[in-house]
Design a protein around this motif. Structure first.
Motif, short mmCIF file in Angstrom:
data_model
loop_
_atom_site.label_atom_id
_atom_site.label_comp_id
_atom_site.label_asym_id
_atom_site.label_seq_id
_atom_site.Cartn_x
_atom_site.Cartn_y
_atom_site.Cartn_z
N ARG A 327 -7.43 10.59 1.83
CA ARG A 327 -7.96 11.96 2.00
C ARG A 327 -9.30 12.12 1.30
NH1 ARG A 327 -2.46 13.45 1.21
NH2 ARG A 327 -2.88 14.01 -0.96
N MET A 328 -9.55 11.31 0.29
CA MET A 328 -10.84 11.34 -0.40
C MET A 328 -11.92 10.55 0.33
SD MET A 328 -9.65 10.72 -4.36
CE MET A 328 -8.52 11.84 -5.20
N GLY A 329 -11.52 9.87 1.41
CA GLY A 329 -12.48 9.07 2.15
C GLY A 329 -12.68 7.68 1.58
N LEU A 330 -11.79 7.27 0.68
CA LEU A 330 -11.91 5.94 0.08
C LEU A 330 -11.24 4.87 0.95
CD1 LEU A 330 -11.08 6.87 -3.63
CD2 LEU A 330 -13.32 6.21 -2.74
N PHE A 331 -11.79 3.69 0.93
CA PHE A 331 -11.20 2.48 1.53
C PHE A 331 -11.02 2.58 3.05
CE2 PHE A 331 -8.81 3.17 -2.64
CZ PHE A 331 -9.80 2.57 -3.40
N THR A 332 -11.85 3.38 3.69
CA THR A 332 -11.74 3.56 5.13
C THR A 332 -11.94 2.23 5.86
OG1 THR A 332 -12.60 5.82 4.94
CG2 THR A 332 -12.68 4.80 7.13
N GLY A 333 -10.98 1.91 6.71
CA GLY A 333 -11.08 0.70 7.51
C GLY A 333 -10.81 -0.60 6.77
N GLU A 334 -10.45 -0.52 5.49
CA GLU A 334 -10.22 -1.73 4.71
C GLU A 334 -8.79 -2.24 4.91
OE1 GLU A 334 -11.46 -1.57 0.62
OE2 GLU A 334 -13.10 -0.20 1.07
N SER A 335 -8.64 -3.55 4.91
CA SER A 335 -7.33 -4.16 5.08
C SER A 335 -7.20 -5.35 4.12
CB SER A 335 -7.15 -4.65 6.52
OG SER A 335 -5.90 -5.30 6.66
N TYR A 336 -6.04 -5.44 3.49
CA TYR A 336 -5.75 -6.52 2.55
C TYR A 336 -4.37 -7.05 2.89
CZ TYR A 336 -9.75 -4.44 0.28
OH TYR A 336 -11.01 -3.95 0.02
N PRO A 337 -4.31 -8.05 3.77
CA PRO A 337 -3.03 -8.45 4.38
C PRO A 337 -1.98 -8.96 3.40
CG PRO A 337 -4.81 -9.95 5.00
CD PRO A 337 -5.45 -8.79 4.35
N VAL A 338 -2.38 -9.65 2.34
CA VAL A 338 -1.38 -10.16 1.40
C VAL A 338 -0.71 -8.98 0.68
CG1 VAL A 338 -0.97 -11.56 -0.66
CG2 VAL A 338 -2.58 -12.35 1.08
N ALA A 339 -1.50 -8.06 0.19
CA ALA A 339 -0.94 -6.89 -0.51
C ALA A 339 -0.08 -6.05 0.43
CB ALA A 339 -2.07 -6.04 -1.09
N GLU A 340 -0.51 -5.91 1.67
CA GLU A 340 0.27 -5.13 2.64
C GLU A 340 1.63 -5.77 2.87
OE1 GLU A 340 -2.39 -4.95 5.98
OE2 GLU A 340 -3.93 -3.94 4.78
N ARG A 341 1.66 -7.08 2.95
CA ARG A 341 2.93 -7.78 3.16
C ARG A 341 3.82 -7.68 1.92
NH1 ARG A 341 5.16 -12.83 2.39
NH2 ARG A 341 6.70 -13.40 3.99
N LEU A 342 3.24 -7.86 0.73
CA LEU A 342 4.02 -7.74 -0.50
C LEU A 342 4.65 -6.36 -0.62
CD1 LEU A 342 1.64 -9.53 -3.06
CD2 LEU A 342 3.81 -10.41 -2.15
N ALA A 343 3.89 -5.33 -0.26
CA ALA A 343 4.39 -3.96 -0.38
C ALA A 343 5.58 -3.72 0.56
CB ALA A 343 3.27 -2.98 -0.05
N ARG A 344 5.54 -4.31 1.72
CA ARG A 344 6.57 -4.05 2.72
C ARG A 344 7.78 -4.98 2.61
NH1 ARG A 344 1.86 -2.27 4.20
NH2 ARG A 344 1.66 -0.54 5.69
N ARG A 345 7.59 -6.14 2.01
CA ARG A 345 8.66 -7.14 2.01
C ARG A 345 9.07 -7.56 0.59
NH1 ARG A 345 9.71 -7.91 7.03
NH2 ARG A 345 11.23 -9.58 6.64
#
Length: 373
Positions: A327-345
């Motif tokens: 909502r603050m406009g931070l990290f728009t369009g950024e992706s970090y696949p390892v962290a995303e996988r760790l968070a979900r699994r």
């Protein structure tokens, strides 16, 4: 459920009660009491630092550290996206810009190769966050930052008693912070500490935690600080806990090894690394990451374990996916696949110091049943 095993239960069977009674008997219960200075001195010495500044919790330790380094608008601070929100929040509240890097898939710590890639002319600091049981390779990080004059804040919240290449975690960089939350190796209930070798930074943190009172004219203020003080009651518990840190570390490593033994052959999981070239795992928590072939995520695994009386907790949710920052406009369009996988699994099993051998066996048996079924 009477036989529910919580994700954490602290161990408070040393001198905690004795020291708390001393506080009550003497009337020293506020931040002016002697246990505060004792904890600051003894904890700083334990991690090889000259100065310790006890504060109300580990999150405000980060706020004070960022403020003491005068980080603000126009400054960039590099940190892992896979961390607790306190790290990024301290940077954002100061008006500085958080710059994210992904994690290593095996250690779960920040990817140092990405740190070097993210450095710009505006980079003022790196916040190194040690995750779950293994530290960031601080020598490698300092080899990147020191030649460039970049400050380092070492978030060692989970690393009481851990070392990196035989040097205490908390001894690296310009400032280090620890948490004393109940799930840490040392707890004061709520609480934290900042440690540093820089006398000027130490004095600045002491002022900031105490509303920036002026010694010569107490109620006249040149700047705004906070009430981040730790009470003597909290510090008394911390002193008792610190006396037993080596015992606690031995216990944690035994627990980690026991889980390793009991979960041998369980399919579909990544277990914590036992060691790296720079550290042996301290197993602050015992984390598991589900393989992609497991047909459900960490949230469902936690639900299934809870249904059988086992309390677990998910891994951190990445900073670039936090709604408040989006909502603050931070990290728009950024992706970090390892962290995303760790968070979900990723999630962790009961890991508190009060966990018994019987409970560890039950946790392992239930975990095996859930993951094999």
């Amino acid at each position: 459920m009477s036989n529910f095993i919580p994700v954490n239960e602290p161990l408070l069977d040393g001198n905690e009660k004795k020291y708390l009674c001393e506080c009550i008997d003497t009337g020293w219960i506020s931040s002016e009491g002697p246990f505060v200075q004792r904890l600051e001195k003894e904890f700083a010495a334990r991690v090889g630092r000259r100065f310790g500044i006890a504060v109300a919790n580990g999150s405000v330790a980060l706020d004070a550290a960022v403020a003491a380094l005068d980080l603000g608008p126009g400054d960039e601070v590099i940190l892992p996206t896979f961390t607790i929100i306190s790290c990024a929040a301290a940077i954002v509240r100061a008006g500085a810009t958080p710059v994210l890097v992904d994690s290593e898939s095996d250690t779960w710590n920040m990817d140092l190769s990405q740190v070097e890639q993210k450095i710009t002319s505006r980079t003022r600091a790196v916040m190194a966050v040690h995750i779950f049981g293994l530290p960031v390779d601080m020598d490698a990080l300092l080899a990147i930052t020191q030649p460039r004059g970049i400050k380092v804040i070492e978030d060692a919240a989970q690393m009481h008693g851990q070392t990196c290449r035989d040097q205490p975690c908390g001894s690296f960089g310009d400032m280090s912070t620890f948490s004393f939350y109940p799930n840490k190796h040392i707890t004061t209930g709520e609480g934290g500490i900042i440690v540093t070798d820089d006398e000027g930074l130490a004095e600045r943190c002491r002022s900031l935690r105490n509303l920036c009172f002026k010694p010569e004219k107490r109620f006249v203020h040149e700047e705004l600080g906070w009430n981040f003080r730790m009470s003597n009651l909290q510090a008394a518990v911390g002193c008792a806990q610190l006396e037993r840190l080596d015992t606690f570390i031995t216990r944690k490593r035994q627990m980690g090894c026991r889980y390793d033994e009991l979960l041998v052959g369980v399919p579909g999981i990544q277990k914590p690394l036992v060691r790296t070239a720079w550290a042996e795992n301290i197993y602050w928590v015992y984390g598991l990451v589900l393989d992609d072939g497991v047909p459900y995520d960490a949230e469902e695994a936690i639900r299934r374990l809870a249904a059988q009386g086992i309390g677990c907790r998910p891994f951190f949710w990445p900073m670039h996916e936090q709604p408040v920052f989006r909502r603050m406009g931070l990290f728009t369009g950024e992706s970090y696949p390892v962290a995303e996988r760790l968070a979900r699994r990723g999630f962790y099993l009961p890991s508190g110091l009060a966990l018994t051998e019987t409970q560890i066996r039950r946790v392992a048996d239930v975990t095996r049943g859930v993951l094999v079924s």
